[in-house]
Scaffold this motif. Structure first.
Motif, PDB file in Angstrom:
ATOM      1  N   ASP A  35       8.635  -6.262  -0.160  1.00 13.87           N
ATOM      2  CA  ASP A  35       8.744  -7.728  -0.098  1.00 13.87           C
ATOM      3  C   ASP A  35       9.966  -8.158   0.708  1.00 13.87           C
ATOM      4  OD1 ASP A  35       6.466  -8.228  -1.509  1.00 13.87           O
ATOM      5  OD2 ASP A  35       7.470  -8.702  -3.417  1.00 13.87           O
ATOM      6  N   ARG A  36      11.030  -7.390   0.571  1.00 17.53           N
ATOM      7  CA  ARG A  36      12.268  -7.748   1.281  1.00 17.53           C
ATOM      8  C   ARG A  36      12.311  -7.160   2.690  1.00 17.53           C
ATOM      9  NH1 ARG A  36      17.031  -5.935  -2.318  1.00 17.53           N
ATOM     10  NH2 ARG A  36      18.227  -6.887  -0.636  1.00 17.53           N
ATOM     11  N   ASP A  37      11.196  -6.560   3.115  1.00 17.18           N
ATOM     12  CA  ASP A  37      11.120  -5.982   4.470  1.00 17.18           C
ATOM     13  C   ASP A  37      12.165  -4.896   4.716  1.00 17.18           C
ATOM     14  OD1 ASP A  37       8.918  -7.115   5.691  1.00 17.18           O
ATOM     15  OD2 ASP A  37       9.991  -8.981   6.117  1.00 17.18           O
ATOM     16  N   LEU A  38      12.535  -4.194   3.667  1.00 17.50           N
ATOM     17  CA  LEU A  38      13.523  -3.121   3.834  1.00 17.50           C
ATOM     18  C   LEU A  38      12.842  -1.863   4.389  1.00 17.50           C
ATOM     19  CD1 LEU A  38      15.563  -3.645   0.524  1.00 17.50           C
ATOM     20  CD2 LEU A  38      16.115  -4.432   2.841  1.00 17.50           C
ATOM     21  N   ARG A  39      11.525  -1.765   4.166  1.00 21.55           N
ATOM     22  CA  ARG A  39      10.704  -0.692   4.757  1.00 21.55           C
ATOM     23  C   ARG A  39       9.408  -1.311   5.233  1.00 21.55           C
ATOM     24  NH1 ARG A  39      13.846   3.536   6.141  1.00 21.55           N
ATOM     25  NH2 ARG A  39      15.666   2.839   4.971  1.00 21.55           N
ATOM     26  N   PRO A  40       8.847  -0.800   6.340  1.00 23.60           N
ATOM     27  CA  PRO A  40       7.633  -1.428   6.874  1.00 23.60           C
ATOM     28  C   PRO A  40       6.345  -0.966   6.187  1.00 23.60           C
ATOM     29  CG  PRO A  40       8.390   0.304   8.360  1.00 23.60           C
ATOM     30  CD  PRO A  40       9.357   0.271   7.213  1.00 23.60           C
ATOM     31  N   THR A  41       5.382  -1.863   6.169  1.00 20.59           N
ATOM     32  CA  THR A  41       4.014  -1.483   5.801  1.00 20.59           C
ATOM     33  C   THR A  41       3.419  -0.767   7.020  1.00 20.59           C
ATOM     34  OG1 THR A  41       3.229  -3.579   6.688  1.00 20.59           O
ATOM     35  CG2 THR A  41       3.741  -3.526   4.323  1.00 20.59           C
ATOM     36  N   LEU A  42       2.120  -0.482   6.989  1.00 26.91           N
ATOM     37  CA  LEU A  42       1.485   0.142   8.159  1.00 26.91           C
ATOM     38  C   LEU A  42       1.176  -0.924   9.206  1.00 26.91           C
ATOM     39  CD1 LEU A  42      -1.072   2.700   6.657  1.00 26.91           C
ATOM     40  CD2 LEU A  42       1.243   3.139   7.506  1.00 26.91           C
ATOM     41  N   ALA A  43       1.794  -0.813  10.359  1.00 22.49           N
ATOM     42  CA  ALA A  43       1.500  -1.700  11.493  1.00 22.49           C
ATOM     43  C   ALA A  43       1.547  -3.178  11.110  1.00 22.49           C
ATOM     44  CB  ALA A  43       0.136  -1.354  12.113  1.00 22.49           C
ATOM     45  N   ASP A  44       2.503  -3.519  10.250  1.00 28.32           N
ATOM     46  CA  ASP A  44       2.685  -4.906   9.839  1.00 28.32           C
ATOM     47  C   ASP A  44       1.461  -5.489   9.129  1.00 28.32           C
ATOM     48  OD1 ASP A  44       4.572  -6.870   9.594  1.00 28.32           O
ATOM     49  OD2 ASP A  44       3.981  -7.937  11.412  1.00 28.32           O
ATOM     50  N   SER A  45       0.688  -4.630   8.485  1.00 30.60           N
ATOM     51  CA  SER A  45      -0.486  -5.093   7.728  1.00 30.60           C
ATOM     52  C   SER A  45      -0.089  -5.188   6.254  1.00 30.60           C
ATOM     53  CB  SER A  45      -1.617  -4.070   7.872  1.00 30.60           C
ATOM     54  OG  SER A  45      -1.258  -2.867   7.206  1.00 30.60           O
ATOM     55  N   ARG A  46      -1.066  -5.327   5.365  1.00 33.18           N
ATOM     56  CA  ARG A  46      -0.769  -5.256   3.929  1.00 33.18           C
ATOM     57  C   ARG A  46      -0.956  -3.827   3.404  1.00 33.18           C
ATOM     58  NH1 ARG A  46       2.194  -9.413   2.195  1.00 33.18           N
ATOM     59  NH2 ARG A  46       1.667  -8.776   0.066  1.00 33.18           N
ATOM     60  N   TYR A  47      -1.323  -2.899   4.274  1.00 33.80           N
ATOM     61  CA  TYR A  47      -1.568  -1.515   3.840  1.00 33.80           C
ATOM     62  C   TYR A  47      -0.261  -0.732   3.739  1.00 33.80           C
ATOM     63  CZ  TYR A  47      -6.552  -2.180   4.780  1.00 33.80           C
ATOM     64  OH  TYR A  47      -7.852  -2.608   4.758  1.00 33.80           O
ATOM     65  N   VAL A  48      -0.136   0.046   2.659  1.00 33.71           N
ATOM     66  CA  VAL A  48       1.069   0.855   2.443  1.00 33.71           C
ATOM     67  C   VAL A  48       0.655   2.317   2.239  1.00 33.71           C
ATOM     68  CG1 VAL A  48       3.078   1.229   0.967  1.00 33.71           C
ATOM     69  CG2 VAL A  48       2.237  -1.102   1.345  1.00 33.71           C
ATOM     70  N   LEU A  49       1.118   3.185   3.128  1.00 35.44           N
ATOM     71  CA  LEU A  49       0.856   4.618   2.966  1.00 35.44           C
ATOM     72  C   LEU A  49       1.747   5.121   1.833  1.00 35.44           C
ATOM     73  CD1 LEU A  49      -0.650   7.121   4.129  1.00 35.44           C
ATOM     74  CD2 LEU A  49       1.392   7.515   5.533  1.00 35.44           C
ATOM     75  N   THR A  50       1.124   5.449   0.713  1.00 37.81           N
ATOM     76  CA  THR A  50       1.862   5.725  -0.514  1.00 37.81           C
ATOM     77  C   THR A  50       1.760   7.196  -0.884  1.00 37.81           C
ATOM     78  OG1 THR A  50       1.231   3.498  -1.229  1.00 37.81           O
ATOM     79  CG2 THR A  50       2.142   4.966  -2.913  1.00 37.81           C
ATOM     80  N   GLU A  51       2.927   7.824  -1.024  1.00 40.83           N
ATOM     81  CA  GLU A  51       2.951   9.248  -1.354  1.00 40.83           C
ATOM     82  C   GLU A  51       3.410   9.440  -2.790  1.00 40.83           C
ATOM     83  OE1 GLU A  51       6.111  11.448   0.548  1.00 40.83           O
ATOM     84  OE2 GLU A  51       4.974  13.316   0.469  1.00 40.83           O
ATOM     85  N   PHE A  52       2.852  10.446  -3.433  1.00 37.92           N
ATOM     86  CA  PHE A  52       3.309  10.825  -4.780  1.00 37.92           C
ATOM     87  C   PHE A  52       3.789  12.271  -4.740  1.00 37.92           C
ATOM     88  CE2 PHE A  52       0.401   7.289  -5.487  1.00 37.92           C
ATOM     89  CZ  PHE A  52       1.112   6.533  -6.400  1.00 37.92           C
ATOM     90  N   SER A  53       4.322  12.735  -5.866  1.00 39.35           N
ATOM     91  CA  SER A  53       4.676  14.144  -5.971  1.00 39.35           C
ATOM     92  C   SER A  53       3.448  14.904  -6.442  1.00 39.35           C
ATOM     93  CB  SER A  53       5.806  14.339  -6.978  1.00 39.35           C
ATOM     94  OG  SER A  53       6.948  13.650  -6.530  1.00 39.35           O
ATOM     95  N   SER A  54       3.410  16.196  -6.148  1.00 32.81           N
ATOM     96  CA  SER A  54       2.214  16.957  -6.518  1.00 32.81           C
ATOM     97  C   SER A  54       2.009  16.942  -8.032  1.00 32.81           C
ATOM     98  CB  SER A  54       2.298  18.386  -5.996  1.00 32.81           C
ATOM     99  OG  SER A  54       3.451  18.999  -6.506  1.00 32.81           O
ATOM    100  N   SER A  55       3.115  16.753  -8.787  1.00 32.61           N
ATOM    101  CA  SER A  55       2.997  16.768 -10.247  1.00 32.61           C
ATOM    102  C   SER A  55       2.978  15.365 -10.871  1.00 32.61           C
ATOM    103  CB  SER A  55       4.176  17.547 -10.832  1.00 32.61           C
ATOM    104  OG  SER A  55       5.382  16.915 -10.408  1.00 32.61           O
ATOM    105  N   SER A  56       2.907  14.301 -10.056  1.00 31.42           N
ATOM    106  CA  SER A  56       2.865  12.947 -10.623  1.00 31.42           C
ATOM    107  C   SER A  56       1.692  12.821 -11.596  1.00 31.42           C
ATOM    108  CB  SER A  56       2.701  11.896  -9.517  1.00 31.42           C
ATOM    109  OG  SER A  56       3.851  11.806  -8.728  1.00 31.42           O
ATOM    110  N   THR A  57       1.952  12.115 -12.699  1.00 32.71           N
ATOM    111  CA  THR A  57       0.897  11.990 -13.718  1.00 32.71           C
ATOM    112  C   THR A  57      -0.117  10.919 -13.313  1.00 32.71           C
ATOM    113  OG1 THR A  57       2.129  10.302 -14.922  1.00 32.71           O
ATOM    114  CG2 THR A  57       2.527  12.610 -15.545  1.00 32.71           C
ATOM    115  N   ARG A  58      -1.270  10.991 -13.947  1.00 32.54           N
ATOM    116  CA  ARG A  58      -2.289   9.959 -13.696  1.00 32.54           C
ATOM    117  C   ARG A  58      -1.746   8.583 -14.047  1.00 32.54           C
ATOM    118  NH1 ARG A  58      -8.153  11.295 -15.900  1.00 32.54           N
ATOM    119  NH2 ARG A  58      -7.055  11.067 -17.866  1.00 32.54           N
TER     120      ARG A  58
END
Ligand SMILES: [Fe+2]
Length: 238
Positions: free
Chosen positions: A93-116
């Motif tokens: 929201d504060r534009d501290l990191r970009p979304t994908l190509a200024d869209s509303r899409y966010v490439l979101t990564e988790f850890s391999s062990s992140s819980t459901r």
């Protein structure tokens, strides 16, 4: 096949564990062009206490790369591979990191062990704030790998799924490849991307992936996953 998209890669030089310098970045882009890729979203890592590149450095590397490739048939956009954390909505929201190509899409990564529970809660937070999570390389997460019902839940919520080209073509082992195949057969996949970091061990194999998809899933499916779906990202502005 022409006009392919790569929506996840570490080609932007000197900002994470991807391309080391401009020469390497330009060689990586040539490999993408040879494979038929004409649009790339550059997605440097953002992960607290591990990768927190300065946004000024990112923009400056981006501007130089655009300048260096101005005579090549390639469109470059900026994005970010955002490792999920509890402040991610505020950060976006504060534009501290970009979304994908200024869209509303966010490439979101988790850890391999992140819980459901964590994955679902973070996806819900993004969606509630009006962002569309694209979950990066889902073949890596234990919570998703064996649970197609959970993947279906996330898709139902509004998430989209990305796997790496290397996983599709078998370079990450038979288990990952089988998972990708089932995902495609169940029609639960939205994107493949290179996640390229360099020119050797983790190079872009988008060309090989395109051939594999055409052979196993057909031309129409291949263009949906490698062209039509990603084209929507760069066409949807915030
Ligand atoms: Fe990545």
């Amino acid at each position: 096949m022409r006009d392919l998209y790569d929506i996840h890669c570490h080609i932007l030089p000197g900002v994470d564990d991807g391309a080391k310098d401009m020469d390497m970045a330009l060689s990586m882009i040539e490999k993408e062009i040879d494979a038929g890729v004409e649009t790339i979203i550059l997605t440097p890592h953002f992960r607290k206490e591990m990768f927190e590149p300065d946004m000024e450095d990112i923009w400056s590397a981006y501007d130089t790369l655009v300048d260096e490739t101005r005579n090549r048939n390639i469109r470059l956009y900026l994005g970010c591979e955002f490792h999920a954390n509890m402040e991610m909505v505020e950060t976006l929201d504060r534009d501290l990191r970009p979304t994908l190509a200024d869209s509303r899409y966010v490439l979101t990564e988790f850890s391999s062990s992140s819980t459901r529970a964590f994955i679902k809660e973070r996806a819900d937070a993004l969606l509630t704030a009006g962002y569309y999570p694209i979950i990066a390389h889902i073949e890596r997460y234990r919570a998703l790998r064996k649970d197609f019902d959970f993947i279906a839940d996330l898709i139902e919520m509004g998430c989209e799924m990305q796997v790496n080209a290397d996983a599709v073509i078998g370079r990450n082992g038979l288990g990952a490849q089988r998972f990708c195949k089932k995902l495609m057969q169940e029609d639960m996949l939205h994107y493949v991307a290179s996640d390229a970091h360099n020119l050797r061990g983790r190079a872009s194999h988008m060309g090989e992936c395109c051939e594999y998809l055409k052979k196993h899933m057909g031309r129409l499916y291949t263009s949906r996953i490698m062209r039509d779906n990603p084209s929507k990202i760069v066409e949807t502005l915030r």
